[in-house]
Design a protein around this motif. Structure first.
Motif, PDB file in Angstrom:
ATOM      1  N   THR A 192       0.856  -1.175   0.000  1.00  0.00           N
ATOM      2  CA  THR A 192       0.000   0.000   0.000  1.00  0.00           C
ATOM      3  C   THR A 192       0.899   1.235   0.000  1.00  0.00           C
ATOM      4  O   THR A 192       2.104   1.149   0.259  1.00  0.00           O
ATOM      5  CB  THR A 192      -0.887   0.038   1.259  1.00  0.00           C
ATOM      6  N   GLU A 193       0.315   2.387  -0.294  1.00  0.00           N
ATOM      7  CA  GLU A 193       1.104   3.622  -0.314  1.00  0.00           C
ATOM      8  C   GLU A 193       1.717   3.896   1.056  1.00  0.00           C
ATOM      9  O   GLU A 193       2.878   4.308   1.165  1.00  0.00           O
ATOM     10  CB  GLU A 193       0.215   4.792  -0.739  1.00  0.00           C
ATOM     11  N   THR A 194       0.948   3.631   2.110  1.00  0.00           N
ATOM     12  CA  THR A 194       1.457   3.852   3.463  1.00  0.00           C
ATOM     13  C   THR A 194       2.623   2.929   3.768  1.00  0.00           C
ATOM     14  O   THR A 194       3.643   3.357   4.332  1.00  0.00           O
ATOM     15  CB  THR A 194       0.340   3.629   4.495  1.00  0.00           C
ATOM     16  N   SER A 195       2.498   1.672   3.383  1.00  0.00           N
ATOM     17  CA  SER A 195       3.570   0.717   3.645  1.00  0.00           C
ATOM     18  C   SER A 195       4.820   1.048   2.844  1.00  0.00           C
ATOM     19  O   SER A 195       5.945   0.884   3.337  1.00  0.00           O
ATOM     20  CB  SER A 195       3.108  -0.709   3.337  1.00  0.00           C
ATOM     21  N   MET A 196       4.647   1.537   1.614  1.00  0.00           N
ATOM     22  CA  MET A 196       5.811   1.931   0.827  1.00  0.00           C
ATOM     23  C   MET A 196       6.500   3.118   1.476  1.00  0.00           C
ATOM     24  O   MET A 196       7.745   3.180   1.492  1.00  0.00           O
ATOM     25  CB  MET A 196       5.395   2.280  -0.606  1.00  0.00           C
ATOM     26  N   ASP A 197       5.745   4.036   2.026  1.00  0.00           N
ATOM     27  CA  ASP A 197       6.348   5.170   2.724  1.00  0.00           C
ATOM     28  C   ASP A 197       7.151   4.694   3.933  1.00  0.00           C
ATOM     29  O   ASP A 197       8.248   5.200   4.198  1.00  0.00           O
ATOM     30  CB  ASP A 197       5.267   6.158   3.173  1.00  0.00           C
ATOM     31  N   LYS A 198       6.603   3.734   4.666  1.00  0.00           N
ATOM     32  CA  LYS A 198       7.309   3.191   5.828  1.00  0.00           C
ATOM     33  C   LYS A 198       8.572   2.445   5.399  1.00  0.00           C
ATOM     34  O   LYS A 198       9.627   2.564   6.032  1.00  0.00           O
ATOM     35  CB  LYS A 198       6.395   2.242   6.604  1.00  0.00           C
ATOM     36  N   LEU A 199       8.450   1.679   4.334  1.00  0.00           N
ATOM     37  CA  LEU A 199       9.610   0.963   3.807  1.00  0.00           C
ATOM     38  C   LEU A 199      10.688   1.942   3.368  1.00  0.00           C
ATOM     39  O   LEU A 199      11.886   1.751   3.642  1.00  0.00           O
ATOM     40  CB  LEU A 199       9.178   0.081   2.631  1.00  0.00           C
ATOM     41  N   TRP A 200      10.286   3.005   2.710  1.00  0.00           N
ATOM     42  CA  TRP A 200      11.219   4.038   2.254  1.00  0.00           C
ATOM     43  C   TRP A 200      11.943   4.677   3.443  1.00  0.00           C
ATOM     44  O   TRP A 200      13.152   4.895   3.406  1.00  0.00           O
ATOM     45  CB  TRP A 200      10.454   5.080   1.453  1.00  0.00           C
ATOM     46  N   ASN A 201      11.191   4.972   4.497  1.00  0.00           N
ATOM     47  CA  ASN A 201      11.807   5.559   5.688  1.00  0.00           C
ATOM     48  C   ASN A 201      12.852   4.630   6.295  1.00  0.00           C
ATOM     49  O   ASN A 201      13.929   5.074   6.708  1.00  0.00           O
ATOM     50  CB  ASN A 201      10.734   5.880   6.735  1.00  0.00           C
ATOM     51  N   LEU A 202      12.538   3.352   6.347  1.00  0.00           N
ATOM     52  CA  LEU A 202      13.478   2.379   6.910  1.00  0.00           C
ATOM     53  C   LEU A 202      14.747   2.283   6.081  1.00  0.00           C
ATOM     54  O   LEU A 202      15.860   2.341   6.606  1.00  0.00           O
ATOM     55  CB  LEU A 202      12.815   1.000   7.009  1.00  0.00           C
ATOM     56  N   MET A 203      14.595   2.131   4.778  1.00  0.00           N
ATOM     57  CA  MET A 203      15.781   1.921   3.936  1.00  0.00           C
ATOM     58  C   MET A 203      16.660   3.171   3.896  1.00  0.00           C
ATOM     59  O   MET A 203      17.890   3.066   3.941  1.00  0.00           O
ATOM     60  CB  MET A 203      15.391   1.442   2.536  1.00  0.00           C
ATOM     61  N   THR A 204      16.059   4.359   3.838  1.00  0.00           N
ATOM     62  CA  THR A 204      16.870   5.575   3.768  1.00  0.00           C
ATOM     63  C   THR A 204      17.552   5.890   5.091  1.00  0.00           C
ATOM     64  O   THR A 204      18.733   6.250   5.118  1.00  0.00           O
ATOM     65  CB  THR A 204      16.015   6.787   3.338  1.00  0.00           C
ATOM     66  N   MET A 205      16.850   5.725   6.210  1.00  0.00           N
ATOM     67  CA  MET A 205      17.427   6.099   7.500  1.00  0.00           C
ATOM     68  C   MET A 205      18.483   5.100   7.970  1.00  0.00           C
ATOM     69  O   MET A 205      19.497   5.492   8.567  1.00  0.00           O
ATOM     70  CB  MET A 205      16.332   6.240   8.553  1.00  0.00           C
ATOM     71  N   VAL A 206      18.282   3.811   7.712  1.00  0.00           N
ATOM     72  CA  VAL A 206      19.302   2.828   8.102  1.00  0.00           C
ATOM     73  C   VAL A 206      20.564   3.031   7.256  1.00  0.00           C
ATOM     74  O   VAL A 206      21.683   2.984   7.766  1.00  0.00           O
ATOM     75  CB  VAL A 206      18.769   1.386   7.974  1.00  0.00           C
TER      76      VAL A 206
END
Length: 343
Positions: free
Chosen positions: A97-111
């Motif tokens: 979902t769009e929300t889950s992609m946003d969460k995934l994006w936050n995880l990959m960029t911040m880590v």
């Protein structure tokens, strides 16, 4: 900042390193969520293999490299990179979902941003990239993926060596500069003591477990945090007794007629972490559901919800084609054809 320094800070040759490293971080999260949601083994293997195959498609990697050395080359924007990684992450049976992609994006960029924050030299970028590739090679390994990952490592190494010291430093600085706009709080990093509540990173040299992560940045942080927590419990079986003693649990005699009172689990966990300054419990996000919180495989990624192709909550939205066998090979080829034409 001088014009020359600014030019060095936006070197398009960084594109391939940004995309590959973020893609590997996405795979770590996807793997955790497949386990947490107890997706069937054959589907999990297929998803991981399909995503790796598209992310590291030789024509795609070659197009990123060739395009980055072109006279009119430009650095990937965050929006373009996110769009591409969304396509790659959902190239198989999986949907986001769009929300889950946003969460995934936050995880990959911040880590990834934290990994570069910990790094101290330009050559650490290549180390991080290779550790990322080695780590995804351990996700349902097979001969075909092993060869693909080895080929990718050789290609990236040749490209890195061809750049020379000045370009290498510029590529490294560009990766760090590209990530500066991201400042999301990640619960796993906060619990490890690596990130403050304002989103900034902490120099965690004084924490005993810091070097366990810093000496191998680029490895799968979700698996590592789980393994280290298990090792700690095995090495210190009496830690709960120590905690009880330090919190004076069971040390004060009950007054006559006084009943035993239940311990608040949330308060108890906070007291435990404050007492021992090390996370023992699995990382839980505030947006996680009760069901996923109880699953130890959900470390740090509970809120990224994966959907299989046949469980799309709205079939009218983006019904990507798959092959009749469900392998997703048609979609894979579409993405490969599209991205291999990038210049």
């Amino acid at each position: 900042m001088t014009t020359q320094q600014h030019t060095q800070a936006v070197n398009p040759r960084a594109n391939v390193f940004i995309l590959v490293n973020l893609g590997c971080e996405a795979l770590f999260v996807i793997d955790q969520r497949l386990k947490a949601q107890q997706i069937e083994s054959d589907k999990s293997v297929q998803v991981i293999h399909d995503v790796i195959s598209v992310l590291l498609e030789p024509k795609f990697i070659e197009s990123l490299i060739n395009g980055s050395v072109h006279s009119e080359a430009q650095l990937l924007t965050a929006e373009h990179c996110k769009f591409m990684l969304n396509d790659i992450a959902t190239c198989s049976l999986m949907r986001l979902t769009e929300t889950s992609m946003d969460k995934l994006w936050n995880l990959m960029t911040m880590v990834y941003k934290w990994q570069l924050f910990v790094s101290q030299h330009q050559h650490n970028l290549l180390d991080i990239t290779f550790r990322h590739l080695d780590a995804i090679n351990k996700l349902h390994p097979d001969a075909k993926r092993h060869m693909l990952i080895d080929f990718s490592k050789n290609t990236l190494l040749d490209f890195w060596n061809s750049c020379g010291e000045d370009q290498q430093l510029s590529i490294y600085r560009t990766n760090k500069a590209w990530l500066q706009c991201f400042n999301t709080k990640i619960s796993l990093l906060i619990r490890l003591g690596f990130q403050a509540m304002d989103g900034s990173f902490i120099n965690a040299m004084d924490q005993s477990h810091y070097l366990d992560y810093a000496k191998c940045i680029g490895e799968n942080i979700y698996i590592k945090s789980s393994e280290l927590a298990q090792q700690q419990q095995q090495q210190e079986p009496n830690r709960m007794d120590q905690l009880a003693a330090q919190l004076s649990i069971g040390q004060t005699p009950l007054a006559a007629g006084e009943d035993l009172q239940p311990i608040d689990a949330g308060r108890f966990q906070k007291q435990f972490e404050q007492t021992f300054s090390h996370p023992l419990f699995v990382d839980l996000d505030n947006n996680a559901t009760t069901q996923t919180q109880s699953n130890p495989n959900a470390s740090g990624c509970e809120f990224v919800q994966l959907l299989t192709a046949d469980s799309n909550p709205n079939p009218n939205i983006n019904p990507e084609p798959t092959s009749s066998s469900g392998s997703g090979s048609v979609l894979n080829q579409q993405l490969i054809d599209l991205y291999s034409k990038m210049h």
